[in-house]
Motif scaffolding. Sequence first.
Motif, PDB file in Angstrom:
ATOM      1  N   SER A  13      94.643  50.011  73.552  1.00 58.58           N
ATOM      2  CA  SER A  13      93.391  49.064  73.599  1.00 58.58           C
ATOM      3  C   SER A  13      92.547  48.435  72.350  1.00 58.58           C
ATOM      4  CB  SER A  13      91.651  49.945  74.301  1.00 58.58           C
ATOM      5  OG  SER A  13      91.850  51.414  73.730  1.00 58.58           O
ATOM      6  N   ALA A  14      92.633  49.176  71.101  1.00 60.67           N
ATOM      7  CA  ALA A  14      92.479  48.585  69.395  1.00 60.67           C
ATOM      8  C   ALA A  14      93.142  47.718  69.536  1.00 60.67           C
ATOM      9  CB  ALA A  14      93.065  50.110  68.918  1.00 60.67           C
ATOM     10  N   THR A  15      94.513  47.111  69.954  1.00 60.87           N
ATOM     11  CA  THR A  15      95.111  45.530  69.722  1.00 60.87           C
ATOM     12  C   THR A  15      94.372  44.709  70.417  1.00 60.87           C
ATOM     13  OG1 THR A  15      97.167  47.243  69.640  1.00 60.87           O
ATOM     14  CG2 THR A  15      96.995  44.508  69.490  1.00 60.87           C
ATOM     15  N   VAL A  16      93.563  45.550  71.539  1.00 63.67           N
ATOM     16  CA  VAL A  16      93.426  43.633  71.912  1.00 63.67           C
ATOM     17  C   VAL A  16      92.224  44.015  72.358  1.00 63.67           C
ATOM     18  CG1 VAL A  16      92.133  43.864  74.959  1.00 63.67           C
ATOM     19  CG2 VAL A  16      94.311  45.215  74.595  1.00 63.67           C
ATOM     20  N   ARG A  17      91.040  44.740  71.498  1.00 64.21           N
ATOM     21  CA  ARG A  17      89.619  44.761  70.916  1.00 64.21           C
ATOM     22  C   ARG A  17      89.848  43.886  69.115  1.00 64.21           C
ATOM     23  NH1 ARG A  17      89.491  47.213  75.059  1.00 64.21           N
ATOM     24  NH2 ARG A  17      88.223  48.154  75.695  1.00 64.21           N
ATOM     25  N   ARG A  18      90.405  44.209  68.652  1.00 62.55           N
ATOM     26  CA  ARG A  18      90.530  43.326  67.466  1.00 62.55           C
ATOM     27  C   ARG A  18      90.990  42.398  67.755  1.00 62.55           C
ATOM     28  NH1 ARG A  18      93.389  47.080  64.957  1.00 62.55           N
ATOM     29  NH2 ARG A  18      95.457  46.509  65.515  1.00 62.55           N
ATOM     30  N   ALA A  19      92.103  41.509  68.349  1.00 59.54           N
ATOM     31  CA  ALA A  19      92.565  40.610  68.615  1.00 59.54           C
ATOM     32  C   ALA A  19      91.222  39.607  69.629  1.00 59.54           C
ATOM     33  CB  ALA A  19      93.842  40.291  69.857  1.00 59.54           C
ATOM     34  N   SER A  20      90.404  40.405  70.671  1.00 59.45           N
ATOM     35  CA  SER A  20      88.991  39.499  71.034  1.00 59.45           C
ATOM     36  C   SER A  20      88.130  39.343  69.575  1.00 59.45           C
ATOM     37  CB  SER A  20      88.731  40.619  72.034  1.00 59.45           C
ATOM     38  OG  SER A  20      89.497  41.020  73.208  1.00 59.45           O
ATOM     39  N   LYS A  21      88.065  40.365  68.909  1.00 59.61           N
ATOM     40  CA  LYS A  21      87.231  40.522  68.206  1.00 59.61           C
ATOM     41  C   LYS A  21      87.544  39.038  67.169  1.00 59.61           C
ATOM     42  CE  LYS A  21      84.470  42.895  64.456  1.00 59.61           C
ATOM     43  NZ  LYS A  21      84.532  43.308  63.311  1.00 59.61           N
ATOM     44  N   ASP A  22      88.494  38.528  66.596  1.00 61.19           N
ATOM     45  CA  ASP A  22      89.390  37.832  65.804  1.00 61.19           C
ATOM     46  C   ASP A  22      89.323  36.384  66.386  1.00 61.19           C
ATOM     47  OD1 ASP A  22      89.708  39.564  63.856  1.00 61.19           O
ATOM     48  OD2 ASP A  22      92.405  39.598  63.880  1.00 61.19           O
TER      49      ASP A  22
ATOM     50  N   ASP B 283      93.382  37.906  86.986  1.00 66.36           N
ATOM     51  CA  ASP B 283      92.941  39.522  86.675  1.00 66.36           C
ATOM     52  C   ASP B 283      92.313  39.955  85.858  1.00 66.36           C
ATOM     53  OD1 ASP B 283      94.452  41.888  86.121  1.00 66.36           O
ATOM     54  OD2 ASP B 283      96.863  41.441  86.248  1.00 66.36           O
ATOM     55  N   THR B 284      92.888  41.055  85.078  1.00 63.03           N
ATOM     56  CA  THR B 284      91.360  41.768  84.244  1.00 63.03           C
ATOM     57  C   THR B 284      91.482  40.873  83.243  1.00 63.03           C
ATOM     58  OG1 THR B 284      93.015  42.679  83.302  1.00 63.03           O
ATOM     59  CG2 THR B 284      91.125  43.553  84.981  1.00 63.03           C
ATOM     60  N   ILE B 285      89.959  40.534  82.123  1.00 70.10           N
ATOM     61  CA  ILE B 285      90.422  40.806  80.864  1.00 70.10           C
ATOM     62  C   ILE B 285      91.719  40.696  79.886  1.00 70.10           C
ATOM     63  CG2 ILE B 285      88.935  40.092  78.604  1.00 70.10           C
ATOM     64  CD1 ILE B 285      86.383  39.038  80.504  1.00 70.10           C
ATOM     65  N   ASN B 286      91.047  42.700  80.255  1.00 73.73           N
ATOM     66  CA  ASN B 286      93.223  43.020  79.267  1.00 73.73           C
ATOM     67  C   ASN B 286      93.804  42.411  79.659  1.00 73.73           C
ATOM     68  OD1 ASN B 286      92.707  45.205  77.318  1.00 73.73           O
ATOM     69  ND2 ASN B 286      94.365  45.875  79.190  1.00 73.73           N
ATOM     70  N   GLU B 287      94.188  42.478  81.125  1.00 79.94           N
ATOM     71  CA  GLU B 287      95.281  42.882  81.545  1.00 79.94           C
ATOM     72  C   GLU B 287      95.846  40.644  80.971  1.00 79.94           C
ATOM     73  OE1 GLU B 287      97.987  43.808  82.623  1.00 79.94           O
ATOM     74  OE2 GLU B 287      96.208  45.670  81.782  1.00 79.94           O
ATOM     75  N   ASN B 288      95.217  39.644  80.879  1.00 75.28           N
ATOM     76  CA  ASN B 288      95.666  38.832  80.536  1.00 75.28           C
ATOM     77  C   ASN B 288      95.443  38.221  78.813  1.00 75.28           C
ATOM     78  OD1 ASN B 288      95.426  35.893  82.548  1.00 75.28           O
ATOM     79  ND2 ASN B 288      93.614  37.297  83.704  1.00 75.28           N
ATOM     80  N   ILE B 289      94.541  39.315  78.132  1.00 68.59           N
ATOM     81  CA  ILE B 289      95.403  39.587  76.670  1.00 68.59           C
ATOM     82  C   ILE B 289      96.189  39.886  76.011  1.00 68.59           C
ATOM     83  CG2 ILE B 289      94.071  40.801  74.285  1.00 68.59           C
ATOM     84  CD1 ILE B 289      91.550  39.940  75.429  1.00 68.59           C
ATOM     85  N   VAL B 290      96.826  41.241  77.155  1.00 66.36           N
ATOM     86  CA  VAL B 290      98.093  41.630  76.868  1.00 66.36           C
ATOM     87  C   VAL B 290      99.469  41.751  77.395  1.00 66.36           C
ATOM     88  CG1 VAL B 290      97.150  43.908  76.116  1.00 66.36           C
ATOM     89  CG2 VAL B 290      98.127  43.557  78.479  1.00 66.36           C
ATOM     90  N   LEU B 291      99.151  40.234  78.267  1.00 66.96           N
ATOM     91  CA  LEU B 291     100.501  39.479  78.870  1.00 66.96           C
ATOM     92  C   LEU B 291     101.911  38.782  77.704  1.00 66.96           C
ATOM     93  CD1 LEU B 291     100.957  38.216  81.766  1.00 66.96           C
ATOM     94  CD2 LEU B 291      99.944  36.297  80.636  1.00 66.96           C
ATOM     95  N   GLY B 292     102.727  38.880  78.360  1.00 69.06           N
ATOM     96  CA  GLY B 292     104.261  39.188  77.684  1.00 69.06           C
ATOM     97  C   GLY B 292     104.233  39.985  76.375  1.00 69.06           C
TER      98      GLY B 292
END
Length: 166
Positions: A25-34, A9-18
Amino acid sequence: MQDVFLFSDTINENIVLGKKNATDSATVRRASKDAQASEFIERMESKYETVIGERGVGLSGGQKQRISIARALSKNDPILVMDDSTSALDMETEHMIQETLEKLQNTTKIIIAHRISAVRHADEILMLENGSIAERGTHESLLAKKGLYYETYMAQYGDNLVEQEV
């Protein structure tokens, strides 16, 4: 986990899984940065919409671990369990992720690791041997005991300590 499971799946979907109602999208970007993942994600042609193969085919071990860490951070749960989750990362990236973890408020972190660097700032460290707790304490108190933790520390850092003293 050390053995990361990613979906085709997309990277985004893999990050928000569950994560319920994961549309921010700000949460995904912040988590990715962290998680120190945003830099390599931003270099990809489709960025967060890049489709990755099952189990992260095409990504390095470190990239997979950083996406998995971003997934855990995006959930913002009160308990975070990390099982050797930085084993494929270089020391500098691991250190930056540790700094992020130290800043997490109201989160109990259970970190399972083979590297002393991953647990050295923990409130309490448990050293296991043959399935039982062999030692417990802080980094400093365990070094002072000169037991199993000390032996592990010297095996990982002994050569560097000798070089620094010369």
